[in-house]
Design a protein around this motif. Structure first.
Motif, PDB file in Angstrom:
ATOM      1  N   PRO A   3       0.839  -1.193   0.000  1.00 21.19           N
ATOM      2  CA  PRO A   3       0.000   0.000   0.000  1.00 21.19           C
ATOM      3  C   PRO A   3       0.879   1.249   0.000  1.00 21.19           C
ATOM      4  CG  PRO A   3      -0.612  -1.537   1.756  1.00 21.19           C
ATOM      5  CD  PRO A   3       0.682  -2.001   1.199  1.00 21.19           C
ATOM      6  N   ASN A   4       0.218   2.438  -0.126  1.00 26.27           N
ATOM      7  CA  ASN A   4       0.966   3.683  -0.050  1.00 26.27           C
ATOM      8  C   ASN A   4       1.799   3.683   1.215  1.00 26.27           C
ATOM      9  OD1 ASN A   4      -0.173   4.581  -2.405  1.00 26.27           O
ATOM     10  ND2 ASN A   4      -1.822   5.708  -1.398  1.00 26.27           N
ATOM     11  N   ILE A   5       3.025   4.204   1.102  1.00 28.00           N
ATOM     12  CA  ILE A   5       3.953   4.124   2.222  1.00 28.00           C
ATOM     13  C   ILE A   5       3.379   4.828   3.441  1.00 28.00           C
ATOM     14  CG2 ILE A   5       5.283   6.177   1.618  1.00 28.00           C
ATOM     15  CD1 ILE A   5       7.779   4.364   2.342  1.00 28.00           C
ATOM     16  N   ARG A   6       3.445   4.164   4.571  1.00 31.78           N
ATOM     17  CA  ARG A   6       2.870   4.664   5.811  1.00 31.78           C
ATOM     18  C   ARG A   6       3.909   4.575   6.905  1.00 31.78           C
ATOM     19  NH1 ARG A   6      -2.614   1.082   4.885  1.00 31.78           N
ATOM     20  NH2 ARG A   6      -3.446   2.326   3.183  1.00 31.78           N
ATOM     21  N   ILE A   7       3.505   5.007   8.104  1.00 29.41           N
ATOM     22  CA  ILE A   7       4.445   5.015   9.218  1.00 29.41           C
ATOM     23  C   ILE A   7       4.974   3.620   9.505  1.00 29.41           C
ATOM     24  CG2 ILE A   7       2.645   4.739  10.972  1.00 29.41           C
ATOM     25  CD1 ILE A   7       5.833   6.907  11.253  1.00 29.41           C
ATOM     26  N   ARG A   8       4.164   2.581   9.262  1.00 31.54           N
ATOM     27  CA  ARG A   8       4.630   1.228   9.529  1.00 31.54           C
ATOM     28  C   ARG A   8       5.707   0.780   8.539  1.00 31.54           C
ATOM     29  NH1 ARG A   8      -0.655  -0.231   7.434  1.00 31.54           N
ATOM     30  NH2 ARG A   8      -0.498  -1.478   5.524  1.00 31.54           N
ATOM     31  N   HIS A   9       5.827   1.503   7.420  1.00 29.12           N
ATOM     32  CA  HIS A   9       6.903   1.233   6.479  1.00 29.12           C
ATOM     33  C   HIS A   9       8.138   2.077   6.798  1.00 29.12           C
ATOM     34  CE1 HIS A   9       3.620   0.037   3.344  1.00 29.12           C
ATOM     35  NE2 HIS A   9       3.869  -0.928   4.209  1.00 29.12           N
ATOM     36  N   ILE A  10       7.923   3.253   7.333  1.00 24.49           N
ATOM     37  CA  ILE A  10       9.034   4.151   7.660  1.00 24.49           C
ATOM     38  C   ILE A  10       9.831   3.632   8.848  1.00 24.49           C
ATOM     39  CG2 ILE A  10       9.660   6.466   8.424  1.00 24.49           C
ATOM     40  CD1 ILE A  10       8.720   6.384   5.565  1.00 24.49           C
ATOM     41  N   ILE A  11       9.145   3.101   9.862  1.00 23.73           N
ATOM     42  CA  ILE A  11       9.827   2.664  11.086  1.00 23.73           C
ATOM     43  C   ILE A  11      10.876   1.590  10.813  1.00 23.73           C
ATOM     44  CG2 ILE A  11       9.485   1.478  13.303  1.00 23.73           C
ATOM     45  CD1 ILE A  11       6.885   3.061  13.609  1.00 23.73           C
ATOM     46  N   PRO A  12      10.590   0.518  10.036  1.00 23.06           N
ATOM     47  CA  PRO A  12      11.646  -0.463   9.747  1.00 23.06           C
ATOM     48  C   PRO A  12      12.861   0.143   9.050  1.00 23.06           C
ATOM     49  CG  PRO A  12       9.504  -1.398   9.234  1.00 23.06           C
ATOM     50  CD  PRO A  12       9.283   0.064   9.502  1.00 23.06           C
TER      51      PRO A  12
END
Length: 216
Positions: A3-12
């Protein structure tokens, strides 16, 4: 696709960068703290915690792929692991030949040699090299970066960007080889949408490299 990049993608991404570069930062401030043992333990513990947090954060993506029915079945998963391994070694051979032709000499991998030196001194680093590193890097470069970029720009741009970053992050002199490896990982992931596939290919490669180095 992811999906569109979200905070759950930024944290890793942030966690990976912290684990990867913190020893470099500390070496400038407290060089006496940086030893092969401390570095090995840092990567083993840091990547383990980062993987646990990342899987928890990205679980909705993995469930979505399953619900959409775009994940490969078991037979195709196993098939692409095998094909990916063969593809990777074929491409790496070609990449090495091209680099040798360009440079006029056979170049060893600086990154591999440095890792081998640390592993000989700190055997626990083998876990990071063979398993933890591939898991974390495939989550980051295949699922998050390639997944988000391919949803916007298509396969080739997503592959080019994620693969170049994958090569540069290793700080090695064999960029073309890393891009070749990344192509095999990326194709296998795009065909299956199962992270276990590029992780298995990546881990197999690293394990074989470690075996060869220890036998030499």
């Amino acid at each position: 696709m992811a999906p569109n990049i979200r905070i759950r993608h930024i944290i890793p991404i942030l966690l990976y960068a912290f684990v990867q570069f913190f020893p470099v930062l500390i070496s400038g401030l407290r060089p006496e703290w940086i030893t092969p043992t401390s570095t090995g333990l840092w990567f083993a513990i840091g990547f383990s915690l980062t993987i646990i947090i990342s899987v928890f954060l990205l679980w909705p993506d993995l469930k979505l792929y399953k619900q959409q029915g775009i994940q490969a079945n078991l037979n195709d998963t196993v098939k692409w692991i095998g094909l990916g391994i063969l593809m990777q070694y074929g491409l790496v051979i070609v990449a090495n030949l091209i680099e040798t032709w360009i440079s006029g000499d056979v170049m060893g991998s600086q990154n591999t040699e440095q890792i081998a030196d640390i592993v000989r001194l700190v055997p626990v680093m083998t876990l990071s090299v063979v398993l933890l590193g591939p898991i974390m890097e495939e989550i980051l470069f295949r699922h998050i970066l390639f997944g988000n970029l391919s949803a916007r720009f298509g396969f080739w741009i997503a592959f080019a960007v994620s693969s170049l970053l994958f090569a540069l992050i290793h700080g090695d002199n064999k960029i073309l080889v890393y891009v070749a490896m990344s192509f095999a990982f990326t194709v296998a992931y795009a065909k299956t949408r199962r992270l276990i596939v590029p992780i298995a290919i990546h881990a197999f490669n690293n394990a074989l490299v470690m075996v060869v180095l220890f036998l030499m």
